[in-house]
Design an enzyme around this catalytic site. Structure first.
Site, PDB file in Angstrom:
ATOM      1  CD  GLU A  23      -2.993   0.931   2.254  1.00 23.22           C
ATOM      2  OE1 GLU A  23      -3.628  -0.142   2.238  1.00 23.22           O
ATOM      3  OE2 GLU A  23      -3.199   1.834   3.065  1.00 23.22           O
ATOM      4  CG  HIS A  83      -7.344   2.880  -0.876  1.00 22.69           C
ATOM      5  ND1 HIS A  83      -7.120   2.719   0.468  1.00 22.69           N
ATOM      6  CD2 HIS A  83      -6.653   1.882  -1.475  1.00 22.69           C
ATOM      7  CE1 HIS A  83      -6.328   1.678   0.660  1.00 22.69           C
ATOM      8  NE2 HIS A  83      -6.020   1.166  -0.509  1.00 22.69           N
ATOM      9  NE  ARG A 113     -17.120   6.304   8.422  1.00 22.00           N
ATOM     10  CZ  ARG A 113     -17.153   6.332   9.735  1.00 22.00           C
ATOM     11  NH1 ARG A 113     -18.264   5.954  10.372  1.00 22.00           N
ATOM     12  NH2 ARG A 113     -16.104   6.692  10.444  1.00 22.00           N
ATOM     13  N   GLY A 114     -14.172   6.193   5.048  1.00 21.66           N
ATOM     14  CA  GLY A 114     -13.306   7.321   5.383  1.00 21.66           C
ATOM     15  C   GLY A 114     -13.603   7.819   6.784  1.00 21.66           C
ATOM     16  CG  ASP A 115     -11.182   7.766   9.801  1.00 22.90           C
ATOM     17  OD1 ASP A 115     -12.098   7.053  10.264  1.00 22.90           O
ATOM     18  OD2 ASP A 115     -10.014   7.375   9.667  1.00 22.90           O
ATOM     19  CB  ALA A 134     -17.587   1.085   3.641  1.00 23.75           C
ATOM     20  CD  GLN A 185      -6.329   0.512  10.666  1.00 25.23           C
ATOM     21  OE1 GLN A 185      -5.256   0.564  10.057  1.00 25.23           O
ATOM     22  NE2 GLN A 185      -7.294   1.414  10.521  1.00 25.23           N
TER      23      GLN A 185
HETATM   24  P1  FAD Z   1     -17.728   1.270   7.373  1.00 29.21           P
HETATM   25  O1  FAD Z   1     -17.703  -0.135   6.899  1.00 29.21           O
HETATM   26  O2  FAD Z   1     -18.838   2.141   6.892  1.00 29.21           O
HETATM   27  O3  FAD Z   1     -17.706   1.244   8.968  1.00 29.21           O
HETATM   28  C1  FAD Z   1     -17.545   2.467   9.706  1.00 29.21           C
HETATM   29  C2  FAD Z   1     -18.283   2.377  11.039  1.00 29.21           C
HETATM   30  O4  FAD Z   1     -19.702   2.342  10.794  1.00 29.21           O
HETATM   31  C3  FAD Z   1     -17.960   1.116  11.822  1.00 29.21           C
HETATM   32  O5  FAD Z   1     -17.996   1.430  13.187  1.00 29.21           O
HETATM   33  C4  FAD Z   1     -19.089   0.183  11.463  1.00 29.21           C
HETATM   34  O6  FAD Z   1     -19.294  -0.758  12.502  1.00 29.21           O
HETATM   35  C5  FAD Z   1     -20.259   1.152  11.310  1.00 29.21           C
HETATM   36  N1  FAD Z   1     -21.225   0.684  10.303  1.00 29.21           N
HETATM   37  C6  FAD Z   1     -20.974   0.302   9.043  1.00 29.21           C
HETATM   38  N2  FAD Z   1     -22.100  -0.048   8.399  1.00 29.21           N
HETATM   39  C7  FAD Z   1     -23.094   0.132   9.282  1.00 29.21           C
HETATM   40  C8  FAD Z   1     -24.509  -0.012   9.227  1.00 29.21           C
HETATM   41  N3  FAD Z   1     -25.114  -0.461   8.114  1.00 29.21           N
HETATM   42  N4  FAD Z   1     -25.224   0.276  10.328  1.00 29.21           N
HETATM   43  C9  FAD Z   1     -24.634   0.719  11.448  1.00 29.21           C
HETATM   44  N5  FAD Z   1     -23.307   0.893  11.558  1.00 29.21           N
HETATM   45  C10 FAD Z   1     -22.541   0.604  10.496  1.00 29.21           C
HETATM   46  N6  FAD Z   1      -9.270   6.146   5.067  1.00 29.21           N
HETATM   47  C11 FAD Z   1      -9.107   7.101   4.118  1.00 29.21           C
HETATM   48  O7  FAD Z   1      -9.508   8.250   4.317  1.00 29.21           O
HETATM   49  N7  FAD Z   1      -8.488   6.816   2.922  1.00 29.21           N
HETATM   50  C12 FAD Z   1      -8.022   5.579   2.631  1.00 29.21           C
HETATM   51  O8  FAD Z   1      -7.485   5.357   1.549  1.00 29.21           O
HETATM   52  C13 FAD Z   1      -8.181   4.539   3.621  1.00 29.21           C
HETATM   53  N8  FAD Z   1      -7.721   3.293   3.382  1.00 29.21           N
HETATM   54  C14 FAD Z   1      -7.921   2.313   4.333  1.00 29.21           C
HETATM   55  C15 FAD Z   1      -7.485   1.011   4.057  1.00 29.21           C
HETATM   56  C16 FAD Z   1      -7.659   0.005   4.998  1.00 29.21           C
HETATM   57  C17 FAD Z   1      -7.194  -1.379   4.682  1.00 29.21           C
HETATM   58  C18 FAD Z   1      -8.274   0.298   6.245  1.00 29.21           C
HETATM   59  C19 FAD Z   1      -8.429  -0.778   7.272  1.00 29.21           C
HETATM   60  C20 FAD Z   1      -8.720   1.584   6.534  1.00 29.21           C
HETATM   61  C21 FAD Z   1      -8.556   2.603   5.572  1.00 29.21           C
HETATM   62  N9  FAD Z   1      -8.990   3.907   5.800  1.00 29.21           N
HETATM   63  C22 FAD Z   1      -8.819   4.877   4.837  1.00 29.21           C
HETATM   64  C23 FAD Z   1      -9.625   4.250   7.073  1.00 29.21           C
HETATM   65  C24 FAD Z   1     -11.156   4.045   7.037  1.00 29.21           C
HETATM   66  O9  FAD Z   1     -11.738   4.909   6.097  1.00 29.21           O
HETATM   67  C25 FAD Z   1     -11.688   4.307   8.437  1.00 29.21           C
HETATM   68  O10 FAD Z   1     -11.228   3.297   9.305  1.00 29.21           O
HETATM   69  C26 FAD Z   1     -13.176   4.513   8.573  1.00 29.21           C
HETATM   70  O11 FAD Z   1     -13.454   4.994   9.885  1.00 29.21           O
HETATM   71  C27 FAD Z   1     -14.003   3.248   8.409  1.00 29.21           C
HETATM   72  O12 FAD Z   1     -14.073   2.908   7.110  1.00 29.21           O
HETATM   73  P2  FAD Z   1     -14.901   1.593   6.652  1.00 29.21           P
HETATM   74  O13 FAD Z   1     -14.729   1.542   5.199  1.00 29.21           O
HETATM   75  O14 FAD Z   1     -14.547   0.424   7.470  1.00 29.21           O
HETATM   76  O15 FAD Z   1     -16.402   2.069   7.022  1.00 29.21           O
END
Ligand code: FAD
Length: 296
Positions: A23, A83, A113-115, A134, A185
């Protein structure tokens, strides 16, 4: 509709051969850009299954993800995974970015989803007209064309999720929506990874989950980052690294040794491969490869 090509990454990762992937992040300036392409050139001979490029929290580096992944597709033998996050984008904008990826030959996307702008622990508010989770982006990419989609997974739980089981349900939902592989992660206990895999398998989903590897080269920095993203550094590892405090070379060597031990434990236990957070450098990954006897 856009069309992808080739075998699905899920199939490639799941076919029993070890997958290695790297990555990168979009650099801010020319010097960072040079360092990135140096790292890519140094790692290309190892023929990783894919290389991924992260998507920035905002600003100009976002366009760079499009540029870098397109250039990787055009100029190297590597398979780029771009991404994409829901942060700050409407549904229409996200669709446009997916189309741009496809137009530049990039058909593999990490749907995230992103932060929130205030950091990983801040409350999440979706952008008006945008997506909430996401899984919505997985669905959007699936509907838009023949994208192959990866998603994030969290061995120690996402910082804002209510339980590890709820977290597993989210990953399962992303797989059922069409994600073909997941990348975790960073984490430091193999048991956390295997427990996550088990929770997902118990729910009848066999999506390959690639463990994300980040060697500890600077204990304070990793601890700070870990606190934000919900990854803890186990006391035994803190002790091993702290024994060399004040000697950066030895700290680094111990960090590499610890990462290589984790990699071995993961592969021995059946992990389908290893995904390295390179921070745009090749050195640490190559040092781990040396210890794992991975050769060109
Ligand atoms: P989600 O899957 O949407 O989850 C986020 C939160 O919402 C979790 O607590 C989950 O339990 C909750 N949730 C999800 N779906 C639901 C639902 N239907 N109902 C209720 N709650 C729900 N960030 C960046 O900005 N750019 C990047 O390029 C990037 N790359 C990453 C690559 C990897 C391998 C990892 C592990 C993380 C990366 N991140 C990146 C960070 C990531 O965007 C954050 O960790 C973010 O907070 C969560 O993203 P997610 O895609 O897991 O979101």
């Amino acid at each position: 509709m856009v069309t992808g090509r080739g075998r699905s990454l899920g199939e490639v990762i799941g076919d029993g051969q070890r997958s290695f992937s790297f990555e990168f992040f979009p650099p801010k300036d020319g010097a960072g850009e040079a360092q990135l392409w140096q790292a890519i050139a140094a790692l290309e001979p190892y023929q990783p299954t894919f290389v991924s490029v992260t998507y920035g929290a905002g600003g100009a580096t976002r366009d760079k993800t499009v540029g870098i992944t397109g250039r990787i597709a055009r100029e190297t033998s590597l398979l780029p995974v771009a991404h994409l996050t829901c942060v700050g984008h409407t549904r229409e904008e996200l669709t446009g970015i997916l189309d741009t990826y496809a137009a530049s030959g990039v058909f593999h996307v990490m749907a995230l989803r992103g932060d929130p702008a205030d950091g990983p622990r801040a409350a999440w508010t979706p952008t008006p007209g945008g997506l909430e989770h996401a899984v919505d982006l997985v669905e959007l990419a699936r509907a838009r064309g023949d994208f192959r989609i990866g998603v994030a997974a969290f061995p120690e739980g996402h910082p804002s999720s209510t339980s590890l089981d709820a977290d597993a349900e989210v990953l399962v939902a992303k797989a059922r929506a069409g994600a073909e592989f997941a990348v975790t992660q960073m984490f430091f206990r193999a048991a956390d990874y295997f427990a996550l895999v088990e929770r997902v398998r118990e729910r009848g989903v066999d999506i390959p989950i690639l463990p994300g590897i980040m060697p500890i080269l600077n204990l304070a920095a990793i601890r700070r980052q870990g606190e934000l993203i919900g990854t803890s550094v186990p006391a035994a590892i803190v002790d091993r690294i702290s024994a060399f405090e004040g000697d950066p070379e030895k700290v680094r060597a111990e960090g590499i040794a610890i990462a290589a031990e984790l990699c071995e434990e993961l592969l021995d236990g059946g992990a389908p491969g290893l995904h390295f957070y390179t921070l745009n450098r090749s050195k640490a990954t190559l040092e781990i490869f040396e210890r794992l006897n991975v050769r060109v």
